[in-house]
Design a protein around this motif. Sequence first.
Motif, PDB file in Angstrom:
ATOM      1  N   GLY A   1       1.105 -14.728   6.023  1.00  0.00           N
ATOM      2  CA  GLY A   1       0.783 -16.004   5.393  1.00  0.00           C
ATOM      3  C   GLY A   1       2.030 -16.736   4.926  1.00  0.00           C
ATOM      4  N   GLN A   2       2.991 -15.991   4.377  1.00  0.00           N
ATOM      5  CA  GLN A   2       4.234 -16.605   3.917  1.00  0.00           C
ATOM      6  C   GLN A   2       5.035 -17.175   5.084  1.00  0.00           C
ATOM      7  OE1 GLN A   2       5.837 -13.184   1.922  1.00  0.00           O
ATOM      8  NE2 GLN A   2       4.906 -13.712  -0.037  1.00  0.00           N
ATOM      9  N   ILE A   3       5.085 -16.441   6.184  1.00  0.00           N
ATOM     10  CA  ILE A   3       5.837 -16.903   7.355  1.00  0.00           C
ATOM     11  C   ILE A   3       5.172 -18.139   7.955  1.00  0.00           C
ATOM     12  CG2 ILE A   3       6.496 -16.290   9.724  1.00  0.00           C
ATOM     13  CD1 ILE A   3       6.939 -13.396   8.615  1.00  0.00           C
TER      14      ILE A   3
ATOM     15  N   ARG B   1      -0.063 -11.466  10.431  1.00  0.00           N
ATOM     16  CA  ARG B   1      -1.279 -11.376   9.617  1.00  0.00           C
ATOM     17  C   ARG B   1      -2.346 -10.551  10.334  1.00  0.00           C
ATOM     18  NH1 ARG B   1      -3.222 -13.688   5.104  1.00  0.00           N
ATOM     19  NH2 ARG B   1      -5.435 -14.164   5.023  1.00  0.00           N
ATOM     20  N   LEU B   2      -2.460 -10.733  11.653  1.00  0.00           N
ATOM     21  CA  LEU B   2      -3.468 -10.014  12.428  1.00  0.00           C
ATOM     22  C   LEU B   2      -3.090  -8.563  12.696  1.00  0.00           C
ATOM     23  CD1 LEU B   2      -4.392 -12.704  15.110  1.00  0.00           C
ATOM     24  CD2 LEU B   2      -5.820 -11.904  13.214  1.00  0.00           C
ATOM     25  N   TRP B   3      -1.822  -8.325  13.057  1.00  0.00           N
ATOM     26  CA  TRP B   3      -1.410  -7.007  13.532  1.00  0.00           C
ATOM     27  C   TRP B   3      -0.608  -6.204  12.527  1.00  0.00           C
ATOM     28  CZ3 TRP B   3       0.732  -9.278  18.697  1.00  0.00           C
ATOM     29  CH2 TRP B   3      -0.334  -9.621  19.517  1.00  0.00           C
ATOM     30  N   GLY B   4      -0.302  -6.754  11.401  1.00  0.00           N
ATOM     31  CA  GLY B   4       0.528  -6.043  10.439  1.00  0.00           C
ATOM     32  C   GLY B   4       2.000  -6.346  10.674  1.00  0.00           C
ATOM     33  N   ARG B   5       2.823  -5.806   9.807  1.00  0.00           N
ATOM     34  CA  ARG B   5       4.253  -6.107   9.832  1.00  0.00           C
ATOM     35  C   ARG B   5       4.960  -5.242  10.867  1.00  0.00           C
ATOM     36  NH1 ARG B   5       6.460  -5.921   3.893  1.00  0.00           N
ATOM     37  NH2 ARG B   5       8.364  -6.177   5.081  1.00  0.00           N
ATOM     38  N   ARG B   6       4.974  -5.693  12.078  1.00  0.00           N
ATOM     39  CA  ARG B   6       5.704  -4.998  13.148  1.00  0.00           C
ATOM     40  C   ARG B   6       7.149  -5.437  13.100  1.00  0.00           C
ATOM     41  NH1 ARG B   6       2.089  -3.257  17.652  1.00  0.00           N
ATOM     42  NH2 ARG B   6       0.035  -3.373  16.751  1.00  0.00           N
ATOM     43  N   ARG B   7       8.037  -4.486  13.260  1.00  0.00           N
ATOM     44  CA  ARG B   7       9.481  -4.769  13.140  1.00  0.00           C
ATOM     45  C   ARG B   7       9.940  -5.908  14.033  1.00  0.00           C
ATOM     46  NH1 ARG B   7      11.540   1.108  13.596  1.00  0.00           N
ATOM     47  NH2 ARG B   7      10.178   1.784  11.957  1.00  0.00           N
TER      48      ARG B   7
END
Length: 159
Positions: A33-35, A91-97
């Motif tokens: 959301g922040q991005i 947001r959908l997939w999580g924080r992937r590197r």
Amino acid sequence: MAVGRDMPGNCEVQNQEKGMAECGIQNGARRGGQISALGALLVGLAIIAGAAGDHLVAGQVSRQSLHVYDIAVRFQIYNALGLVLLGILIRLWGRRRLLCASALLMALGVLFFSGGLYLLVITGQSFWAIFAPLGGTAWIFAWLLLAVGLWRASMQVKE
């Protein structure tokens, strides 16, 4: 409710062996959301910069300088929209590197490329031109990381 080691929401544990990112559903949603918000803000600022360029800068600089200014605005919009996309994906997939690194590089690219070109045109100081290639390089790597991140995510989808 705590997320256990074998629960679907525990991306960190599930993806560590595959070289994927640490993530968590809550962290990914907030960061995504922040991005996306940053991307939307940068689009809005680019529209303001474009209008200012058309109404304020155009009469003060050469055609060549105005062309450089327009390039800065255009590329800021493209990459800000990329940030919106990245935020949605995180947001959908999580924080992937790879996606988080791509977002960071896109934001830095806006700062260096567009910011450097805006300052070049407005101040007339050629010193600021040195930042454009740094921003352009950041954008190249950002889009390549996004491509690799999307490819890896597609390989995890079960048909």
